[in-house]
Design an enzyme around this catalytic site. Structure first.
Site, PDB file in Angstrom:
ATOM      1  CE  LYS A   1      -4.451   0.894   0.217  1.00 16.95           C
ATOM      2  NZ  LYS A   1      -5.511   0.051  -0.350  1.00 16.95           N
TER       3      LYS A   1
HETATM    4  P1  NAD Z   1     -12.921   7.757  -3.664  1.00 18.25           P
HETATM    5  O1  NAD Z   1     -11.883   8.763  -3.399  1.00 18.25           O
HETATM    6  O2  NAD Z   1     -13.365   7.528  -5.073  1.00 18.25           O
HETATM    7  O3  NAD Z   1     -14.245   8.130  -2.818  1.00 18.25           O
HETATM    8  C1  NAD Z   1     -14.223   8.346  -1.438  1.00 18.25           C
HETATM    9  C2  NAD Z   1     -15.599   8.761  -0.996  1.00 18.25           C
HETATM   10  O4  NAD Z   1     -15.580   8.917   0.431  1.00 18.25           O
HETATM   11  C3  NAD Z   1     -16.059  10.103  -1.575  1.00 18.25           C
HETATM   12  O5  NAD Z   1     -17.433  10.014  -1.891  1.00 18.25           O
HETATM   13  C4  NAD Z   1     -15.870  11.060  -0.412  1.00 18.25           C
HETATM   14  O6  NAD Z   1     -16.732  12.165  -0.468  1.00 18.25           O
HETATM   15  C5  NAD Z   1     -16.202  10.148   0.758  1.00 18.25           C
HETATM   16  N1  NAD Z   1     -15.688  10.656   2.018  1.00 18.25           N
HETATM   17  C6  NAD Z   1     -14.501  11.250   2.278  1.00 18.25           C
HETATM   18  N2  NAD Z   1     -14.425  11.627   3.560  1.00 18.25           N
HETATM   19  C7  NAD Z   1     -15.583  11.236   4.143  1.00 18.25           C
HETATM   20  C8  NAD Z   1     -16.111  11.315   5.450  1.00 18.25           C
HETATM   21  N3  NAD Z   1     -15.414  11.900   6.443  1.00 18.25           N
HETATM   22  N4  NAD Z   1     -17.324  10.775   5.689  1.00 18.25           N
HETATM   23  C9  NAD Z   1     -18.016  10.197   4.684  1.00 18.25           C
HETATM   24  N5  NAD Z   1     -17.596  10.091   3.422  1.00 18.25           N
HETATM   25  C10 NAD Z   1     -16.387  10.604   3.154  1.00 18.25           C
HETATM   26  O7  NAD Z   1     -12.400   6.415  -2.970  1.00 18.25           O
HETATM   27  P2  NAD Z   1     -12.826   4.928  -3.327  1.00 18.25           P
HETATM   28  O8  NAD Z   1     -11.871   4.405  -4.330  1.00 18.25           O
HETATM   29  O9  NAD Z   1     -14.289   4.878  -3.613  1.00 18.25           O
HETATM   30  O10 NAD Z   1     -12.476   4.185  -1.953  1.00 18.25           O
HETATM   31  C11 NAD Z   1     -13.411   4.132  -0.882  1.00 18.25           C
HETATM   32  C12 NAD Z   1     -12.960   3.090   0.139  1.00 18.25           C
HETATM   33  O11 NAD Z   1     -12.855   1.820  -0.512  1.00 18.25           O
HETATM   34  C13 NAD Z   1     -11.591   3.329   0.776  1.00 18.25           C
HETATM   35  O12 NAD Z   1     -11.640   2.854   2.097  1.00 18.25           O
HETATM   36  C14 NAD Z   1     -10.667   2.456  -0.043  1.00 18.25           C
HETATM   37  O13 NAD Z   1      -9.516   2.075   0.687  1.00 18.25           O
HETATM   38  C15 NAD Z   1     -11.563   1.273  -0.299  1.00 18.25           C
HETATM   39  N6  NAD Z   1     -11.172   0.477  -1.466  1.00 18.25           N
HETATM   40  C16 NAD Z   1     -11.158   1.010  -2.715  1.00 18.25           C
HETATM   41  C17 NAD Z   1     -10.805   0.199  -3.795  1.00 18.25           C
HETATM   42  C18 NAD Z   1     -10.843   0.724  -5.209  1.00 18.25           C
HETATM   43  O14 NAD Z   1     -10.725  -0.089  -6.126  1.00 18.25           O
HETATM   44  N7  NAD Z   1     -11.042   2.006  -5.441  1.00 18.25           N
HETATM   45  C19 NAD Z   1     -10.464  -1.135  -3.594  1.00 18.25           C
HETATM   46  C20 NAD Z   1     -10.494  -1.659  -2.300  1.00 18.25           C
HETATM   47  C21 NAD Z   1     -10.860  -0.838  -1.247  1.00 18.25           C
END
Ligand code: NAD
Length: 403
Positions: A123
């Site tokens: 990571k």
């Molecule tokens: P992203 O940046 O596309 O979206 C993040 C979202 O979280 C946004 O809608 C943002 O407004 C919201 N957010 C930020 N701060 C916040 C808060 N304090 N309260 C509520 N919402 C809040 O990120 P993503 O890629 O959608 O990732 C989201 C989660 O999924 C993370 O924990 C990430 O580690 C996990 N994840 C993502 C992937 C991937 O393929 N993108 C894979 C595995 C895990």
């Protein structure tokens, strides 16, 4: 570079509710709970899995678009490479710490193992606030970070991907920077989650959210809940409306579920009859937030977690369901699309109350699975269609859920 036991010096501040919220300690506690079920491993080998194999901490100056110069801190942690090269996203967030990155790298090791993807866990992260930065700033930060990491990244050593606030564009900059440093080689497999034109895979953008749906669907087949065996008309609340939250919302809606609440960093919206996702996307595009969408009730992110619903999907940040709010969760199923959204103490409270938690290392494994497909396509110079990608994803996630 640091030794394995030196990950970060900053321990978490003690929490007001005296719950341990340090991400690395939480992951280690979860591993300790899981290892009680492992037999036949030598003690020393188990210890090897408790610490990251390698942790890199870098610091670099960047000339910003406005002419000022700022110093940034970035981390890349390789937890384990027993199953293959390191694999894991890079996040840009003001609260990134080396300990958080190390915890998330360990989750990647377990995630790849569950879905039998031949990668190890890694990571990365840069401490910055993308909302305050221009595209030029972000491009310069990315290029400089990749340059600092040098040959610690590579198609067969450590392969980044998107995470919080990093996108296909960020991955394109990573690829391009690495490609300049390694001319004349097929460098496309050095990073996944790329734009399609640069060797990205169809289905990657939606893979994590769609995967969360596939795992939930399979879970309900394998372990049906009383009076709740189908997703049709299930009431779903989702925290976060980024790449993962949006794709999950679309997949659950397509299966006949009702998306009753969604949120972003500015707040949450609620509509018991179900939200119109196209209207939410349009409102977010126009106003920069989904809050304020007509015919919806505005809630806080905390309120969203406590809504009366069937399925709660945290899809934003870690440590959202804690000892201080777990007893008030009213969902029947918590589907962890975000990484580490539930603390161990909250896990205990939910278990006692009969609330099922489907864990992050399974629920969000769809992302790394399609990243693996992208890597294979890049190496073989192949291009699979969406039908093939999703059929392969479905097979792996259903098998992982059963196990
Ligand atoms: P992203 O940046 O596309 O979206 C993040 C979202 O979280 C946004 O809608 C943002 O407004 C919201 N957010 C930020 N701060 C916040 C808060 N304090 N309260 C509520 N919402 C809040 O990120 P993503 O890629 O959608 O990732 C989201 C989660 O999924 C993370 O924990 C990430 O580690 C996990 N994840 C993502 C992937 C991937 O393929 N993108 C894979 C595995 C895990």
């Amino acid at each position: 570079m640091k030794g394995p036991n030196d990950v970060g010096s900053e321990a978490a501040e003690p929490d007001a509710a005296s719950e341990e919220l340090d991400p690395l300690l939480i992951i280690q506690e979860q591993f300790d709970r899981a290892r009680a079920h492992l037999t036949g491993f030598k003690r020393g080998l188990i210890e090897f899995f408790q610490v990251p194999k390698r942790s890199i901490s870098v610091c670099f100056p960047v000339e910003m678009e406005d002419g000022s110069v700022r110093t940034f801190h970035g981390y890349r942690v390789l937890h384990n490479r027993a199953l293959g090269p390191g694999k894991g996203g890079i996040r840009y967030h003001p609260e990134v710490t080396e300990r958080e990155v190390a915890a998330l790298a360990a989750l990647m090791t377990w995630k790849c193992a569950i879905v039998k993807v031949p990668f190890g866990g890694a990571k990365g992260g840069v401490v910055c606030d993308p909302k305050e930065l221009t595209e030029t700033d972000l491009r310069r930060i990315t290029r400089r970070f990749v340059h600092e990491l040098g040959d610690n990244l590579g198609p067969h050593t450590d392969i980044p991907a998107p995470d919080l606030y990093t996108t296909e564009q960020t991955m394109a900059w990573i690829f391009d920077t690495y490609d300049i440093l390694h001319p004349g080689e097929n460098n496309r497999p050095v990073v996944t989650g790329k734009p399609l034109d640069l060797g990205g895979s169809v289905g990657r953008r939606a893979a994590t959210g769609y995967g969360a749906f596939l795992v939930t669907e399979r879970y309900l087949e394998v372990a049906p809940l009383q009076d709740f065996t189908s997703l049709r008309n299930a009431r779903v609340a989702i925290q976060g409306f980024g790449q993962v939250g949006l794709a999950a919302a679309e997949a659950f809606r397509d299966a006949g579920a009702r998306i009753v609440a969604l949120s972003d960093s500015q707040g949450a919206i609620h509509r018991e009859e179900g939200l119109d996702l196209a209207a939410v996307v349009a409102h977010k595009r126009e106003h920069g937030t989904l809050v304020g969408l007509p015919e919806t009730r505005t809630l806080t992110n905390e309120d969203l977690l406590l809504l009366d619903c069937d399925i709660l999907i945290p899809a934003a940040l870690g440590n959202q369901i804690r000892a201080d709010n777990a007893a008030k969760i009213r969902a029947r199923l918590v589907v962890e699309a975000a990484n580490a959204p539930t603390t161990p103490a909250a896990d205990d409270i939910l278990r006692e109350r009969g609330v099922i938690v489907v864990p992050d290392i399974l629920v969000n494994a769809g992302g790394v699975t399609v990243s693996y497909f992208e890597w294979v396509q890049n190496i073989e110079n192949e291009e699979w269609d969406l039908e093939e990608v999703n059929a392969r994803l479905r097979r792996r996630l259903r098998r992982g859920t059963r196990q």
